[in-house]
Design an enzyme around this catalytic site. Structure first.
Site, PDB file in Angstrom:
ATOM      1  N   ASP A 164      46.553  43.408  32.332  1.00  0.00           N
ATOM      2  CA  ASP A 164      45.243  43.601  32.934  1.00  0.00           C
ATOM      3  C   ASP A 164      44.050  43.149  32.100  1.00  0.00           C
ATOM      4  O   ASP A 164      43.127  42.534  32.624  1.00  0.00           O
ATOM      5  CB  ASP A 164      45.054  45.096  33.281  1.00  0.00           C
ATOM      6  N   CYS A 224      42.023  43.197  56.735  1.00  0.00           N
ATOM      7  CA  CYS A 224      41.333  43.748  55.559  1.00  0.00           C
ATOM      8  C   CYS A 224      39.837  43.431  55.617  1.00  0.00           C
ATOM      9  O   CYS A 224      38.987  44.279  55.320  1.00  0.00           O
ATOM     10  CB  CYS A 224      41.950  43.227  54.268  1.00  0.00           C
ATOM     11  N   CYS A 228      37.416  46.770  55.765  1.00  0.00           N
ATOM     12  CA  CYS A 228      36.729  47.218  54.535  1.00  0.00           C
ATOM     13  C   CYS A 228      35.455  47.979  54.917  1.00  0.00           C
ATOM     14  O   CYS A 228      34.593  47.429  55.610  1.00  0.00           O
ATOM     15  CB  CYS A 228      36.371  46.031  53.643  1.00  0.00           C
TER      16      CYS A 228
END
Ligand code: B12
Length: 348
Positions: A164, A224, A228
């Site tokens: 990450d 999506c 959202c």
């Protein structure tokens, strides 16, 4: 066929055998260590991906993320540090779990008064933060895996763990390594695990035969984009972080714009809206990594107002949540987020 040519042929046959053996060894050891997806790609920072990144940043979609603003300097330092890397072993870990309310819905169990009261005035935590902090968990597994790699390969082979925080585009690398394709919500979508993979990499100086990049797409689906709550997902594979609930609850340092607050529902930390609505979530199955499983601990999936507003100091906050990804925020942000949750549940 001359002797030299015959030797060359044998040589390349042996190299090929050797290489092939290397890759299956890498994948076997990674799977044996519990990683759910593994793929190989050459270690490069693709110009196309960087262009995509710079365009996205130039639009202001990185909001106030300082580590994104400082990408170039971080990238150059990183490349200096691991300029020796030749291959990327891209790894995916499934972290999906059903939420309490999904389980209750599935079991057609009625919501208990306590649960309903708690559910309405409580803050939701995104699944990636239900268990132990994934950075720490995956790094521990990387260390074990690297020890096994060092045992399996020629001495002196080099390995570098990354989860990450490095200036690399993990989703792009995972796509190139064949783990899946990039969805409109810009998540790496795996056919097997949907959007629910934690991504990480082990860089190595071994020259490993690359996997074929995955060439899937969302086609005309825009669930999506439409779902959202704040309209953060642009219909071109870009997320405008200034509107993204995940960014606002985790990365945003200051006050959250009043016009966005009512749209944040009762998300306290992170947001799973664009992941749960994705048709690929139908494929998801609960993870077998115990570290990520939501403990019975009351505040695994939810936090109540008292859980946060009763905390007196940053130190107390860290003691309570330090072992989880929630440690990314400070008490000030936690109180800010909880006040919005209370505000929104009062209005709903
Ligand atoms: C910054 C960041 C964020 C930011 C910005 C997110 C974003 N969409 O860019 C914020 C804080 C909003 C965020 C939120 C979340 N994040 Co985040 N985040 C990152 C981080 C640190 C860098 C990502 C980045 O550089 N974004 C900038 C954009 C431009 O880059 P990109 O989306 O990666 O796209 C690149 C490539 O995919 C490619 N590309 C993308 N689309 C296309 C399309 C075309 C046509 C082309 C050519 C190229 C291309 O080019 C881009 C630049 O390289 C990565 C870790 C890492 N080092 O990669 C984790 C990471 C992406 N996050 C992750 C997760 C889990 C989340 C959340 C789900 C957490 C939550 N539940 O709240 C949400 C999801 C929100 C969303 N829909 O993205 C995971 C994603 C795993 C996966 N399966 O995809 C990562 C990989 C961390 C990890 N190690 O597991 N995140």
């Amino acid at each position: 066929m001359g002797r030299a040519h015959f030797q060359l042929l044998c040589r390349s046959r042996i190299d090929y055998e050797h290489e092939h053996m290397n890759i299956s060894t890498v994948k076997q050891l990674a799977r044996a260590e519990g990683f759910h997806a593994v793929g190989i790609t050459p270690f490069t920072i693709s110009a196309e991906a960087e262009k995509h990144f710079f365009d996205w940043r130039a639009k202001g979609y990185a909001a106030e993320m300082k580590f994104i603003a400082g990408y170039e300097a971080r990238r150059d330092r990183f490349l200096e540090e691991i300029g020796w890397a030749k291959s990327v072993i891209a790894l995916g870990v499934n972290y999906y779990q059903e939420s309490q309310d999904e389980i209750r819905k599935a079991n057609k169990k009625d919501f208990s008064p306590d649960f309903r009261n708690r559910a309405s005035a409580t803050g939701k935590i995104a699944r990636y933060a239900w268990g132990e902090d994934y950075h720490k968990v995956i790094r521990r597994r990387h260390e074990k895996l690297i020890r096994k790699f060092s045992g399996a390969f020629a001495s002196g082979a080099r390995f570098y763990s990354s989860v990450d925080t490095q200036p690399v585009f993990e989703r792009e690398m995972a796509r190139r390594a064949g783990l899946g394709f990039i969805g409109k919500q810009s998540q790496l979508l795996s056919l097997e695990f949907g959007p629910w993979l934690f991504l990480s990499e082990i860089f190595t100086d071994l020259e490993l035969e690359p996997d074929t990049p995955y060439a899937g797409s969302c086609g005309t689906c825009r669930l999506c984009v439409d779902h959202c709550p704040t309209g953060a997902i642009q219909n071109n594979y870009e997320v405008n972080s200034t509107q993204c609930i995940s960014y606002l609850t985790i990365e945003h340092p200051g006050e959250i714009p009043p016009e966005i607050q009512p749209k944040m529902k009762n998300w306290f930390f992170g947001c799973d809206e664009c992941l749960t609505i994705c048709p690929y979530t139908a494929k998801a199955r609960p993870t077998d990594w115990e570290e990520f499983r939501a403990s019975e601990e009351k505040s695994a999936q939810w936090v109540g107002p008292d859980d946060i507003l009763s905390i007196k100091s940053q130190g107390e906050f860290r003691r309570k949540f330090g072992h989880r990804a929630l440690a990314r925020i400070r008490l000030k942000q936690a109180v800010r987020n909880m006040k919005i949750v209370i505000q929104n549940s009062a209005e709903s």
